[in-house]
Write an enzyme that holds these catalytic residues in place. Structure first.
Site, short mmCIF file in Angstrom:
data_model
loop_
_atom_site.label_atom_id
_atom_site.label_comp_id
_atom_site.label_asym_id
_atom_site.label_seq_id
_atom_site.Cartn_x
_atom_site.Cartn_y
_atom_site.Cartn_z
N HIS A 573 15.74 99.87 7.72
CA HIS A 573 17.17 100.07 7.48
C HIS A 573 17.58 99.23 6.27
CE1 HIS A 573 17.50 101.07 12.03
NE2 HIS A 573 17.27 102.15 11.32
N GLU A 576 19.83 95.88 6.22
CA GLU A 576 19.43 94.72 7.03
C GLU A 576 18.57 93.78 6.20
OE1 GLU A 576 17.63 96.60 10.37
OE2 GLU A 576 19.52 97.47 11.08
N GLU A 748 15.33 91.51 16.37
CA GLU A 748 16.67 91.61 15.82
C GLU A 748 17.18 90.22 15.46
OE1 GLU A 748 18.46 94.30 15.29
OE2 GLU A 748 17.45 95.88 16.42
#
Length: 845
Positions: A573, A576, A748
């Site tokens: 992504h 990010e 994450e």
């Protein structure tokens, strides 16, 4: 969450992307699908054209033409392993196999045909459909685009989830924007491409990336010298670095507790400028961003989170109401329009003249903006008052959605004046900007004064719903105030610390010139080319087998040809960027002389893909590639033409599993999370598989996150282990399911900061992100220790981790167990994690 502000008339003409990138021939309908589902006027024009065509063609000829029409060849081979039988029963009007909910679509076709004319001029249709044209004047790709819209609408199953469940993978947009089709057959395969690749095909394609398993050491040393940079640029860089390294490099020793080499700013600028010329973008860049070219870092001191202030938020909303009630005081003047600038851009040489422009006053009576550089994202700036500006972000290339990442330049400011910036087209329901997070800013004047730092800035920050959207499309506003310290400064403002594709290539040059060639095997290769022709780097890191090294013992003396693999990926992504900083910390650590790094190099062979979506990063996208799709939903059956990086990354893993039977101990994909603090993991629990519990698989996947319990900034309670239907195309589930890798994870990391441990109340910084990468490597060493333990010495898995009691299991699909058994027998079990780990609790139900 604040209430919405009153509506105001602004020059927001369209929601289309200002940049179009033409996909390979045969896939144009994908972009048409994105645009068609956004603008009702296009559908109305097609309806009018259809009626004219029908009136001009006799009914008997119309029927005969319908029978003779055939699907495009690209859609004829769109069968996949999961829908081979279903594709045979599809009609010739569809471009792909029907989704799992195709029966519902069939039941509604009659109603849709009768209502298509009435709904064609609206923007909120649940099933937007344009019936097929009966003349040859309109291309078939328009029809295929409409079919994709129908299936994507049907597959929006996430809209009914609770707020807690919607946190996973941070991809739950508002109800109208998250329309990704998650089935494996979302994009047809290219002509003649088989859905299943045999071992011969895999060996032919990927054997070149595993020379360490075949070649002798003296040949590996020769191949290490090869770089992925083009020969001309490589010769220039070699001339630049000759007689300079490592004398001009400074060993950097900080909180990381190990030393590595850092290039001086002037050498970094020259290297970055050379490499930037080879970076290919969807539109033309006009400059190089100053903080990227001079390797800016975060502020050396920790920066606390902003405390929430309800009074200032109330004042912000009252100011919005006031400017509506007294419109004569509003300028409503567009001072920056990316669309117009790109069309009229003629600059061909990339450079940076910020040092010359600094302190120079422009004749304009307003702030000046720019975002026509790598990773930049700002579409339009509108002056509201003398000190207030409304900003509009660009969507991802070829799409009309995903507005979150921003990175732009602002100049021509006056000192001691508080400016207010309102970014008015965010899409997420909530944001960490309401929980103490601040944007980052880099000042050129401060850099010239010896402080080249990214700093957290912004006062009176609020994130709230506005009324600029249409129909079901809802937008949110981020507002913040900045008081610039210098007159006529040049400042760069971003959502998070940027990490560009050219920065990665520059780091590759730095790494290749500073590691210990005597003991470390570090090789860079090109995994594939992206859609726009950029290289996707693949890195291999391990150590040469040297039995005379003093730091080795019997546990670490493993031959190069017998080591297991660790596969790490990041930046699937584009927005990010924190994932890239963590990956940089991992690579820095693995190439260092730390004792634990030596143990890891002796124990594992690291295959690292530091940037899976280079095109999206370069063009300032938030989530998608140039093919308008989320690459982390394409792992089930990736298209080699549209998603080459995913296709070949999966091919690497398949080669290890099917051809050379090399064990893969850990797979980890690094991401950023915009709505939670700390860093944590998402993993797989076979008891919660969307096809039904897989009792034959181990739940040892929960062991690795448990080893992070003592790491600062890690939130054990935020970890989630699930296998939902909506995530079946993401990396961690596919590699777990198809290649039997038990330790497959998504890590994450927050954009904001921490609310646990030593860093509680502090915002995250570049040094902290790199520290997370270092800690990841240290925990891998603990995993090695766990491998060497006996099964009896490891605690039961139920005592190791918190179970997902409140996570509701989805209904099992028909014959789900049979489907699982067949898939498990087809894949090789040799690529699973080590047998000692898997045997601990494989029988847990």
């Amino acid at each position: 969450m604040l209430h919405c502000c009153p509506k105001q008339q602004l020059p927001i003409d369209t929601i289309f992307s200002p940049v179009r990138y033409f996909l390979p021939h045969g896939y144009d309908y994908i972009v048409s699908n994105e645009l068609l589902s956004a603008d009702p006027q296009i559908i109305k024009d097609l309806d009018d054209m259809r009626e004219k065509c029908k009136s001009a063609v006799p009914s008997n000829e119309r029927n005969s033409n319908t029978e003779q029409r055939v699907r495009p060849k690209s859609s004829m081979s769109s069968s996949t392993t999961r829908a081979s039988s279903a594709s045979k029963s599809t009609t010739t009007t569809s471009c792909r196999p029907k989704s799992l909910k195709g029966t519902k679509l069939e039941k509604k076709k009659v109603e849709q045909k009768t209502l298509s004319k009435k709904k064609s001029n609206t923007n909120g249709n649940k099933y937007r459909q344009v019936s097929r044209l009966d003349t040859n004047g309109i291309d078939d790709v328009e029809e295929t685009g409409i079919r994709l819209v129908e299936d994507e609408e049907l597959d929006d199953e996430d809209s009914s989830k609770s707020d807690d469940d919607a946190e996973e993978d941070d991809d739950e947009e508002d109800e109208g924007s998250n329309k990704e089709n998650l089935s494996s057959s979302s994009i047809p395969l290219p002509n003649g491409e088989e859905p299943i690749r045999d071992s011969v095909d895999l060996s032919r394609a990927y054997e070149q990336f595993f020379d360490e398993t075949i070649d002798p050491i003296y040949m590996l040393r020769l191949k290490m010298v090869q770089t992925i940079i083009d020969p001309h640029t490589d010769s220039l860089l070699s001339r630049l670095f000759r007689n300079i390294l490592p004398a001009s490099l400074t060993p950097l020793t900080a909180q990381s507790r190990f030393s590595y080499w850092r290039m001086p700013s002037d050498l970094y600028f020259q290297t970055y400028s050379m490499l930037a010329k080879s970076t290919r973008s969807a539109y033309q860049f006009t400059k190089l961003a100053y903080p990227d070219t001079f390797n800016a870092v975060s502020y050396p001191r920790f920066e606390p989170m902003q405390k929430s202030d309800e009074r200032s938020s109330r004042t912000t909303l009252l100011a919005d109401i006031r400017r509506i009630l007294y419109p004569p005081s509003i300028y409503n003047r567009t001072v920056y329009d990316f669309d117009t600038i790109v069309d009229n851009s003629t600059t061909t040489t990339l450079n940076n003249d910020d040092e010359q422009r600094c302190h120079r006053r422009s004749n304009a009576d307003h702030l000046l903006f720019d975002s026509q550089f790598e990773c930049g994202n700002l579409r339009k700036a509108i002056q509201i008052t003398e000190e207030e500006y409304d900003l509009i972000l660009r969507p991802d290339i070829n799409t009309f959605r995903y507005h979150q990442w921003f990175y732009f330049e602002v100049s021509n400011m006056r000192p001691d004046i508080t400016y207010r910036f309102n970014i008015i087209n965010f899409e997420k329901l909530n944001s960490q900007f309401n929980a103490g997070m601040q944007p980052v800013m880099f000042s050129v004047c401060d850099a010239l004064g010896g402080k080249p730092y990214w700093r957290r800035i912004g006062e009176k920050i609020s994130y709230y719903k506005n009324t600029y959207g249409k129909k079901k499309k809802i937008y949110y506003t981020l507002t913040f105030n900045i008081r610039f310290a210098h007159a006529n400064d040049i400042c760069y403002i971003a959502y998070h610390y940027p990490y560009t594709y050219t920065t990665l290539m520059t780091d590759l040059v730095n790494w290749s010139n500073t590691y210990d060639r005597a003991s470390i095997y570090f090789r860079q290769q090109v995994l594939c080319k992206t859609l726009s022709g950029n290289d996707c780097p693949l890195l291999t890191i391990t150590s040469f087998y040297n039995q005379n090294d003093l730091y080795q013992n019997e546990k670490q003396t493993i031959s190069l040809h017998e080591r297991s693999y660790v596969i790490l990926t990041a930046r699937v992504h584009p927005g990010e960027s924190n994932a890239s900083w963590i990956m940089k910390g991992i690579i820095d650590y693995l190439l260092s002389d730390e004792p634990t790094a030596r143990i890891l190099r002796d124990r594992f062979i690291f295959k690292i893909i530091p940037m899976l979506n280079p095109d999206g990063v370069i063009n300032g996208c938030q989530r998608c590639s140039l093919a308008t799709k989320d690459l982390n939903r394409q792992w089930s059956s990736p298209n080699s033409t549209l998603f080459p990086t995913i296709y070949h990354a999966k091919g690497l893993i398949a080669y290890l599993s099917m051809c050379c039977s090399r064990p893969i101990t850990v797979f980890c994909d690094f991401h950023g999370h915009s709505r939670q603090k700390n860093f944590f993991f998402y993993g797989n629990d076979p008891r919660l598989h969307f096809l039904g519990p897989a009792y034959d698989r181990s739940t040892i996947t929960k062991l690795f996150p448990k080893l992070f319990a003592d790491i600062q900034g890690f939130a054990l309670q935020s970890c989630l282990f699930s296998m939902r239907k909506q995530k079946e195309g993401c990396a961690r589930i596919v590699v777990w399911d198809e290649f039997k890798i038990d330790l497959a994870y998504t890590m994450e990391a927050t954009y904001n900061g921490f609310d646990v441990g030593l860093y509680k109340g502090l915002q995250i910084q570049i040094s902290t992100l790199q520290m997370i990468g270092h800690d990841f490597c240290r925990v891998l060493v603990k995993l090695v220790d766990q491998e060497l333990k006996s099964a009896d010495s490891i605690l039961p898995i139920e005592e190791l981790f918190v179970t997902n009691e409140n996570y509701s299991q989805e209904k099992c699909a028909p014959h789900g167990d049979e489907k699982r058994r067949s898939s498990s027998t087809d894949s090789s079990s040799s690529s699973s994690s080590s047998s000692s780990l898997s045997s601990t609790d494989g029988g847990v139900h």
